[in-house]
Design a protein around this motif. Structure first.
Motif, mmCIF file in Angstrom:
data_model
loop_
_atom_site.group_PDB
_atom_site.id
_atom_site.type_symbol
_atom_site.label_atom_id
_atom_site.label_comp_id
_atom_site.label_asym_id
_atom_site.label_seq_id
_atom_site.Cartn_x
_atom_site.Cartn_y
_atom_site.Cartn_z
ATOM 1 N N VAL A 54 41.716 42.522 49.991
ATOM 2 C CA VAL A 54 42.487 42.782 48.567
ATOM 3 C C VAL A 54 41.643 41.008 48.018
ATOM 4 O O VAL A 54 40.945 41.149 46.772
ATOM 5 C CB VAL A 54 44.161 42.641 48.310
ATOM 6 N N VAL A 55 42.202 39.849 48.496
ATOM 7 C CA VAL A 55 41.653 38.439 48.164
ATOM 8 C C VAL A 55 40.391 39.051 48.538
ATOM 9 O O VAL A 55 40.604 37.965 47.088
ATOM 10 C CB VAL A 55 41.556 37.674 49.394
ATOM 11 N N LEU A 56 39.525 38.872 49.490
ATOM 12 C CA LEU A 56 37.950 39.130 48.736
ATOM 13 C C LEU A 56 37.356 40.105 47.622
ATOM 14 O O LEU A 56 37.105 39.436 47.228
ATOM 15 C CB LEU A 56 37.333 38.945 50.082
ATOM 16 N N ALA A 60 35.984 38.669 44.297
ATOM 17 C CA ALA A 60 34.335 39.414 43.827
ATOM 18 C C ALA A 60 34.163 39.691 41.923
ATOM 19 O O ALA A 60 33.720 39.339 42.044
ATOM 20 C CB ALA A 60 34.132 40.558 44.609
ATOM 21 N N CYS A 61 35.942 40.479 42.459
ATOM 22 C CA CYS A 61 36.317 40.550 40.818
ATOM 23 C C CYS A 61 36.038 38.916 39.768
ATOM 24 O O CYS A 61 35.807 39.442 38.277
ATOM 25 C CB CYS A 61 37.280 41.517 40.278
ATOM 26 N N PHE A 62 36.814 38.006 40.523
ATOM 27 C CA PHE A 62 36.843 37.145 39.422
ATOM 28 C C PHE A 62 35.035 36.708 39.332
ATOM 29 O O PHE A 62 34.786 36.155 38.295
ATOM 30 C CB PHE A 62 37.390 35.546 40.190
ATOM 31 N N VAL A 63 34.272 37.229 39.960
ATOM 32 C CA VAL A 63 32.464 36.676 39.353
ATOM 33 C C VAL A 63 32.464 37.054 38.152
ATOM 34 O O VAL A 63 31.232 36.744 37.436
ATOM 35 C CB VAL A 63 31.630 36.411 40.664
ATOM 36 N N LYS A 95 45.080 36.855 36.734
ATOM 37 C CA LYS A 95 45.551 38.198 36.617
ATOM 38 C C LYS A 95 44.635 39.737 36.740
ATOM 39 O O LYS A 95 44.722 40.650 37.236
ATOM 40 C CB LYS A 95 46.466 38.607 35.015
ATOM 41 N N VAL A 96 43.874 39.372 35.676
ATOM 42 C CA VAL A 96 42.637 41.079 35.832
ATOM 43 C C VAL A 96 42.045 40.951 37.274
ATOM 44 O O VAL A 96 41.945 42.020 37.163
ATOM 45 C CB VAL A 96 41.827 40.753 34.302
ATOM 46 N N ALA A 97 41.602 40.182 37.679
ATOM 47 C CA ALA A 97 40.762 39.842 38.505
ATOM 48 C C ALA A 97 41.181 40.376 39.807
ATOM 49 O O ALA A 97 41.356 41.131 40.575
ATOM 50 C CB ALA A 97 40.112 38.855 39.056
ATOM 51 N N GLY A 98 42.541 39.921 40.102
ATOM 52 C CA GLY A 98 43.580 40.459 41.002
ATOM 53 C C GLY A 98 43.744 41.879 40.481
ATOM 54 O O GLY A 98 43.833 42.095 42.101
#
Length: 261
Positions: A54-56, A60-63, A95-98
């Motif tokens: 989940v963290v990885l 990746a989504c935060f990028v 928040k969105v990336a999480g």
């Protein structure tokens, strides 16, 4: 002293009857019994692996979070988003990336859950596992799509047109994404109703006739659920979600009836 052929026949018949009983057929050979501490250790490992994935996924989504944010802003046409506090957009990005990372990692999390509960299931119950997980995933994604293309535009259009002649549409980006993310995930969870119905029907807990007999309570519950799950107060969004819940519920009754439960 030799035994009679009749006794041998009776013994063989008894053994065959025991071997073909439903309880024996449900048991799986080669299984090793685990202690409570072994189960807790396995649970800890699977939770740890799930959290890592989940963290990885979130990293990746935060990028690509700028593209995700722009995608989620599409339903709010003609609205100007404001950053009302220092770092507000940064925390919104996290928040969105999480949330997005959790969605992407959900198949792996479901796999870890399946591997943990699998040893405690019979053959009959294991046959239900794959359809349940696949159906749950498809329905959750369908809920996200329904919220994105139907619920969110309907709610935003109501709010924009309601105050168009009085106020300028400039919204806090943090409040907007609280609204959007809550509506997306609550709709995805509401779409799990047929899966719950199939599980209850397949396990013989509730029949399709019993589900259908409580249709009045279901309609009332769908209206209340639509009011609770939608962060907006407009009747259109609540009606759309309540209608979708009712459609899913009666569709679930049809599926339970189809499998003969």
């Amino acid at each position: 002293m030799t035994s009679s052929p009749k006794a041998e026949t009776t013994t063989t018949t008894d053994i065959d009857m025991e071997a073909t009983s439903p309880d024996i057929l449900d048991e799986l050979p080669g299984e090793v019994e685990m202690s409570l501490f072994d189960h807790l250790e396995e649970l800890r490992e699977r939770i740890f692996y799930s959290l890592i994935v989940v963290v990885l996924s979130a990293i990746a989504c935060f990028v690509f979070v700028k593209q995700i944010v722009q995608l989620l802003e599409i339903p709010a046409k003609g609205v100007k988003f404001l950053q009302l506090a220092p770092g507000e957009y940064f925390f919104v990005s996290i928040k969105v990336a999480g949330y997005t990372g959790l969605v992407l990692a959900s198949p792996f999390v479901l796999y870890q859950i399946a591997q943990f509960v699998l040893p405690g299931l019979t053959r009959r119950e294991r046959r239900l596992l794959i359809p349940v997980f696949m159906g749950s995933t498809v329905l959750f994604i369908s809920g996200l799509v329904f919220a994105y293309f139907a619920l969110i535009p309907a709610a935003l259009n109501f709010f924009i047109t309601y105050g168009a002649d009085v106020v300028e549409q400039s919204w806090s980006i943090d409040k907007y994404f609280e609204f959007v993310l809550l509506l997306l995930f609550s709709t995805g969870l509401a779409f799990q109703i047929p899966v719950i119905q199939l599980l209850l029907g397949a396990l013989g807990i509730v029949s399709s006739k019993m589900m259908l007999s409580g249709w009045r309570l279901v309609i009332m519950g769908a209206v209340v659920l639509g009011a609770v799950l939608t962060p907006s107060t407009d009747p259109l969004t609540q009606s759309l979600l309540a209608g979708a819940v009712l459609g899913l519920y009666f569709g679930g009754i049809g599926l339970v009836k189809l499998i003969g439960k």
